[in-house]
Every structure is written in C-alpha cells, then in structure tokens.
Scaffold this motif. Sequence first.
Motif, PDB file in Angstrom:
ATOM      1  N   ASN A 103      -5.093  40.318  13.612  1.00 25.17           N
ATOM      2  CA  ASN A 103      -4.889  41.735  13.272  1.00 25.17           C
ATOM      3  C   ASN A 103      -3.862  41.964  12.178  1.00 25.17           C
ATOM      4  OD1 ASN A 103      -6.707  42.577  15.234  1.00 25.17           O
ATOM      5  ND2 ASN A 103      -5.133  42.701  16.832  1.00 25.17           N
ATOM      6  N   GLN A 126      -0.737  45.413   8.951  1.00 25.56           N
ATOM      7  CA  GLN A 126      -2.008  45.468   9.657  1.00 25.56           C
ATOM      8  C   GLN A 126      -3.172  45.276   8.701  1.00 25.56           C
ATOM      9  OE1 GLN A 126      -3.015  49.190  11.523  1.00 25.56           O
ATOM     10  NE2 GLN A 126      -4.777  48.331  12.607  1.00 25.56           N
ATOM     11  N   LYS A 127      -4.103  44.418   9.093  1.00 27.16           N
ATOM     12  CA  LYS A 127      -5.269  44.145   8.267  1.00 27.16           C
ATOM     13  C   LYS A 127      -6.269  45.288   8.373  1.00 27.16           C
ATOM     14  CE  LYS A 127      -4.938  39.116   8.591  1.00 27.16           C
ATOM     15  NZ  LYS A 127      -5.644  37.859   8.938  1.00 27.16           N
ATOM     16  N   ARG A 128      -6.981  45.502   7.309  1.00 24.32           N
ATOM     17  CA  ARG A 128      -8.029  46.529   7.331  1.00 24.32           C
ATOM     18  C   ARG A 128      -9.122  46.122   8.340  1.00 24.32           C
ATOM     19  NH1 ARG A 128      -9.042  43.806   2.332  1.00 24.32           N
ATOM     20  NH2 ARG A 128      -7.589  45.212   1.272  1.00 24.32           N
ATOM     21  N   ASN A 129      -9.674  47.091   9.019  1.00 21.29           N
ATOM     22  CA  ASN A 129     -10.745  46.893  10.008  1.00 21.29           C
ATOM     23  C   ASN A 129     -10.286  46.148  11.262  1.00 21.29           C
ATOM     24  OD1 ASN A 129     -12.614  48.100   8.211  1.00 21.29           O
ATOM     25  ND2 ASN A 129     -12.926  46.124   7.182  1.00 21.29           N
ATOM     26  N   SER A 130      -8.981  45.970  11.450  1.00 20.56           N
ATOM     27  CA  SER A 130      -8.497  45.314  12.666  1.00 20.56           C
ATOM     28  C   SER A 130      -8.392  46.332  13.801  1.00 20.56           C
ATOM     29  CB  SER A 130      -7.137  44.655  12.425  1.00 20.56           C
ATOM     30  OG  SER A 130      -6.174  45.624  12.054  1.00 20.56           O
ATOM     31  N   GLN A 131      -8.452  45.819  15.035  1.00 17.85           N
ATOM     32  CA  GLN A 131      -8.448  46.679  16.215  1.00 17.85           C
ATOM     33  C   GLN A 131      -7.076  46.584  16.896  1.00 17.85           C
ATOM     34  OE1 GLN A 131     -11.102  48.663  16.951  1.00 17.85           O
ATOM     35  NE2 GLN A 131     -11.949  47.842  15.033  1.00 17.85           N
ATOM     36  N   ASN A 157      -2.230  50.120   8.880  1.00 14.18           N
ATOM     37  CA  ASN A 157      -3.029  50.107   7.654  1.00 14.18           C
ATOM     38  C   ASN A 157      -3.412  51.483   7.148  1.00 14.18           C
ATOM     39  OD1 ASN A 157      -4.994  50.853   9.466  1.00 14.18           O
ATOM     40  ND2 ASN A 157      -6.086  48.870   9.429  1.00 14.18           N
ATOM     41  N   THR A 158      -2.849  52.538   7.745  1.00 13.11           N
ATOM     42  CA  THR A 158      -3.097  53.886   7.210  1.00 13.11           C
ATOM     43  C   THR A 158      -2.160  54.203   6.060  1.00 13.11           C
ATOM     44  OG1 THR A 158      -1.536  54.910   8.771  1.00 13.11           O
ATOM     45  CG2 THR A 158      -3.848  54.689   9.479  1.00 13.11           C
ATOM     46  N   ASN A 214      -1.945  49.007   2.338  1.00 11.35           N
ATOM     47  CA  ASN A 214      -3.185  48.730   1.600  1.00 11.35           C
ATOM     48  C   ASN A 214      -2.900  48.019   0.285  1.00 11.35           C
ATOM     49  OD1 ASN A 214      -4.975  49.905   3.481  1.00 11.35           O
ATOM     50  ND2 ASN A 214      -4.466  51.950   2.729  1.00 11.35           N
ATOM     51  N   GLU A 274      -1.907  44.380   0.987  1.00  8.69           N
ATOM     52  CA  GLU A 274      -3.070  43.588   1.381  1.00  8.69           C
ATOM     53  C   GLU A 274      -3.967  43.296   0.180  1.00  8.69           C
ATOM     54  OE1 GLU A 274      -6.091  43.045   5.073  1.00  8.69           O
ATOM     55  OE2 GLU A 274      -5.641  45.116   4.512  1.00  8.69           O
TER      56      GLU A 274
END
Length: 799
Positions: free
Chosen positions: A667, A687-692, A714-715, A720, A723
């Motif tokens: 994540n 936080q990685k994009r598309n991580s839960q 990641n918001t 961003n 990353e």
Amino acid sequence: MDLARLCKSHQEKILDVFNTEDADIQYNQDESTKVNLIYCAAVLRTADLLHVTSERTPNVDFLLISPKNAYSRREWVKQRAVNCILPKQERDKDNNVDPNKEAHLFEVRAEFSDDDAYLHFNQYLDYAQKELIETNKICRDSSKRNNDKYTFPWDGIDRDKIRTIHFSAEKLRFELDKDNILKLLIGHTLYSNASVVFRELTQNAIDAVRLMTTGTKESSKVYEPKVSISWDSNKRELIVADNGVGMNEEVIRNYLFRVGVSNYHSEKFKKEHPDFHPISRFGIGILTCFMVSDEINITTCHHKENRVHLVKIRQLEGEYILRHDGPSSDIVDGKHGTTFSLKLRDDVSVKEEDIEQYLRKWIIIPRCKVTLSIDGREVSIGYRDIDEAMSSSLKKMGINVNDNLYHLAKYEQEGLSFRILMKKNTYLGNSSFYEDSNISSDENALIGCCVEGIKVIDETPGFDNRGLIAMIDCVGWNSPSTNVARDRLEEGHQLSDMYRFIYSSYLKECVEEGKKSKFTESSFSILRRASLSIDRLWHKNSSVELANTELFDEMLRKSPCIYVDNGENCNITDLDSLPDEIWTENSQIYSSAVNLAAELSSSNISPQKVIESLNKEAAREKKTIYADYHFRNHVDDLFLDMYQVDKIELASIGKSVSMHWKRDVNNWHMIMISNSRSYYSSRMFIQKRNSQVEFPKDGDFNVYVTNIGYFIDNTTPIANYLESLLDRKEDYTRRLVSLLSSEVEGCIVNNAYDDADFNRFFNKDSYYSRDILEKVDKDVFRKALQDTVFKKVDFGFLY
C-alpha cells in the motif's frame, strides 16, 4: 535370427553381437550357403557410416521441409555440402595412379560455406575414422584366424578435397605454454607471499598424519602422529617431515606431479575413505616449493610398503627420476611418511623469527604433534583445541578468560566450534561482546576462521573486518571450501550454513546475556538491552561489518526478540512467528505503560492492562499489539519489510493513532528522509495510487505523524507528485525522492508551504542540490507543495 543380428550390429559393436564362429557359417550342404557374418556386418556398417552425402538431402525436399530445428537444419546443411565419398586411388612416387596398389582410404569431396556445419562434419569424420580402424582390425584378426579371403582394407579417411568458402579450413585452438603457466601459478597469481610454502607443506603433512590416524588399520596400534619443520640457516635448508601414510608410486606419478589434481579428491580415494575431509584440495601445494627453491628432494614410504621412494628436483621445467632405494633415515621414525627437503635460493629472504610467527598464525589446531626447530632450538606449534588456543593467545595480551571479568561464550554444532570473547559489566552483572582495537589490529591475535584447524581467514567470523574477538573451527564435510590460495572461503551451502550458525550464536548471546543482570528485571528491559547489542552487530557505523547481511537478517527473523501484547499478558516471539495481522499503538499513554511495564519485575504484564487499571476511560478494545517497538532498531526495519499498514484508527481519549499492519500487502512507498528533522523517525510513507487503506471516518486528515514516520495519503497533490517521480524507476529515483522528502517534512512541520524555506533548500551549495536541479522541475515541485493543504494528526510524538 542372423538377419536380426546383422541389423543389431548397425548400432552396437560388432564383437558385442557376433563371436569368432560367425565368420564361418554354412546353412546347408550347398556351399553357396556359406557366409561370413562378421564381414557382412563390417561392410553394411561401413556403407551406412559413410552414407552422408548430398543424395540423402535433395534440394526439393530441403525447400519443402525447410527444417526449423537448429540441430536438424545443421544436419541437412552438413550433408548437402558433401558431393561424394569414394575409395581413394593409390599413386606411385611420380604421383601417377598405381592400379596394382590396393586402396585403403576413403576420399571425401565436399564444399562448405557454413563453418558450423564444417566443424560438426569434421567431428563426425573423426568418429567414422575410429570406427574404420576398429573394423579393419576385427576383419584382419578374423581372416587370419579362419584363413579366408575376406579382406577389409579400409583404415582411414582422406579430407584433402574438402573445400571451404569464405573461411579457413585450418582450425584454431587455445594452447597453453606449460612452463610459463607454472611460473605464473607460483608467482603473484595465486600466492603473493613466499612464506606460504611453510603453511602449504605443513598442512599437507598434517593431512597425511590425520589420514594415518583415522583412515588406516595401523592407527589401531600404538601410533603418535608427528609433523616436524626444521630450518638450518647455515645450510639454508628447510625440511618438513611427517610420519603419515606416505605415497606409493601410483600417487607420486598420478597426483604429486600432476598440477591441479589431488589424490584426496579422486573417486578411488573417496570410495576408500568416505569420511575423511582433507585440508588439501587443489593439488597445487608443491608449486609453492618452487617459489623459494630450485633444489627439492622428496623422500616417501607408503605405510603398506617397504620401499622408500626418492625424487630429486633441480628445476621446475625439468624431468625427474623416481628412485626406489631412498634412505629410510630421512623418514620420521624410519617407518612411513613423507619428507620434503628444500635448499632455499640465495635471493629468498628468511628471518628466523618470522618462521615461527607465521606458523603460529596459521597452524592453530593441528590435532597432532607439530614441532619447529630453528638451528636446533625446538618449539611446539599449535594448540590442543579451540579453547586452549584462544585462552593462551589472549593471556599473552593480558586477558585472562578464566577470571570474573572475561569469559568465552561457547557454541557447538556438528563439525563447528565457535568461541566469542565477552566482557562482564561489573555493575549490571551481564556481559557484552568485547572489542579492543589494539587486540583486533594485532595480526597475532587469534581471530578468524579455521578449516580443520588451519586458519583460512583473519577476520571476525561472520564479518568482513576484525571488530569482535572470536574464532570458529570447522571440521568434516560441514566445513566450507577454500579458494585455491586458501585465503578465502568459497560460496556454497556449507559457507551459508556456517554463517547461519555464527549469526544465530551471536543473536542468542545478545538475548541470553540480557537475562544475566544481577538486578531483577522485566523481559521488556532484557529485550531492550538485547536490541542494542543486535544493532551493534548490524549497524554499518559500528566497528563491525557483516559478511552476509541477508543471512544475518534471516537468523534475526528467527530470533526471539519481539514483545507481543495480547491484552492479557506479553509474550516473547520472533518476527517469523508473528501473526499475519498486528497493531501498533502510537500514544504517549501506551508508551508510558510500556515503560512502566519495563520497570516492573513482572516479566509478562500487559501495557493494555496497565492502562485499564489506571484509567478505564482510556482503555479500549483489546488488540494484539507489537508492544515495545522503536522503529530505530534493525529488528523494526525487518518488520517494515514484512508488514504494511492497511488501516488507521484515531482515539481522542489517550490521543492515540492505532495502525493495523498486515503481511504481504503493498500500500505504501517507504522513503528514508534525507537530513530528517525528527529524532524518532526519518521515514515517509507515501500511499500508492489504487491501494486499499481504511482511514478514520471522523476527521478530515491526510497526514498522520507517528513515531514510525509520516503517512501521507494519495489524495494529496504532493503524494501524487512524489509517486510520479518514483514511477521513473531510474537509478537515482529513490535518492532524489529521499532528498525532496526533507522539504516535504518541513512543510508538514510548519503546516504549510514556505517559499523562503523552499529557496534555501534549492540554493544549498552541495552535490545533492546540483543533482536535484538536474532532475527536478522546481516549478512543478513547488506547485505540488503549494496545492497541498496539510491536514495532519500529530499528538506531539516527534517534536
């Protein structure tokens, strides 16, 4: 039946199918049924053997089939190049065809443009020629035995009419200049120190007496293994003698004078002595003699023989005579063994004191009587075992391992004996690894790794330097292999297993010594002290440097050095045994409860129960918590390699950030912040994009400040942007993001972007700032920081 045997002879040796009677068989009274099956087999076999011409590979078939397999295509190309194979006509002295001479060669006519096909065809012709010669002999013997008229004259293949296009038919090959190669081997290529001859001859002698002791019936009798080294400075004569197994003529011819071939590693020897593990390995020890001498006498008597063999060597490149009437007086005790006598050259410098010092440095535990005589003065070399070796060596340096201040930590595993010098803390009562730069820098200090009692490396076992005072002795087939010069250990499962044993011993000592305080302490306190010792072994800034960090980490993951709080009590476990999901608690109240538990004598009190007993409002639902983490220790680094956060919870009472960690999730990007402002943690988690990741429902936060590090969701524009840099996957990427994270940390601390701070960051006159200016668009980075509204949770852990 005979037809079947003829077919069989196509694939098998003729004499494996037929016997001598098969040359004279008659099936009935009619003489026309008489047959020579051996001759028939020879003709059919030869016809098939030489049927490799272009008639087997028509152009039309080749174009239609168009073979794709590399082997198949080469076979087609090879045979398409062969025009014909014919009997070669014999010629007279004037080169005219002589019809009276019987042809005995086959002539090959071919034209090759493919060099690979040409090479393989020549290899095939080599095979075919051997078959012809063998068949010729079989037929001649058969004809002579049966007095018949069947002749098979063919005994060779002529290749003069094989043509090549665009490449030379002459084959090139590497050739070695034997004399120069030998000179290189005994020069600086393998051995850089001429004194290595003392070690090589001595350890070869030790092998011989060890074999006599363990591998022969004679060892059951009264036998005292001996190795003697003597130096006569007036005669400049070095003699190394042993009363070991000795050598017979077979060993002398096949192994002593064949460089690179060792009798100990021959199949015959290994079958006869499967349990014997020699020090010698490569069969090149004799070469070291030529580093110092041009006059070498070798006298040897095998323990199963009465003959004394003598070889006199006067130059490296010469030829030698093996005598069988050598003087038995040159053999130790006059019975069996080997004696090397070397007359050292005048240009070889030998200092008497250096001989003894050198032998004592390398011959540590010979497991036999080794004596050194220098001009008649005799001393013993080596020790009885590893304990005596280290104790005696350290005593000479003023350390008594039998007093109350020092002791040797002892660890044993099959074939491995390991000792570590420990020094006692007189106040606490426990001990720690002893380091002394004066001892470590003394090359005579017994630090290192021995194989069969002979020291191979001089560094602390498991490390690449001499930081700690420790030694390991490896015996038997669990011993790691050495390189050719015997000054390094070779990679392999034995070396890996040795490292695992060494590292587990160090780690066990860290934990066990933590328990030996004369004060009653909790397990929390003991593990905290153990963590400090473990970090001392691992940390790159300490005086020790691990030889294999991967194997150290493997053993550390198995070491019981983690406290887990399940809400009722605390248990010690290791990283590999942790559950797949676990929590960490980031709050002042939980940290205080852990510290309180550490000061209490009870070894398993739960910090969660401590909180519940003091303030029930602050108590929460019981969880399984990684209790006494600091995330500045290497154990915690390994934890972060195995686990990542998938859920974050907040609690206003007790001001806590609870993080749920899970194995094998991906994540977050974890970045080490360059020049971090935090004392507690220098990590940033992006936080990685598309991580839960499940974030707290109450509150609008995007940055979580903990004693583990900064967690940025990641918001945010800055997450961003960072990353996007990591997506480049260049060699410099992570270092670049690490540098930029320092400025991001400044914005988090100040709650907003600061233009002056930003300009100061980029105007630093350093290599790093120049590197950043080359790789980063400053305006894009500035805008990402300006667009990010830092809404952080910070309960004051870091500042």
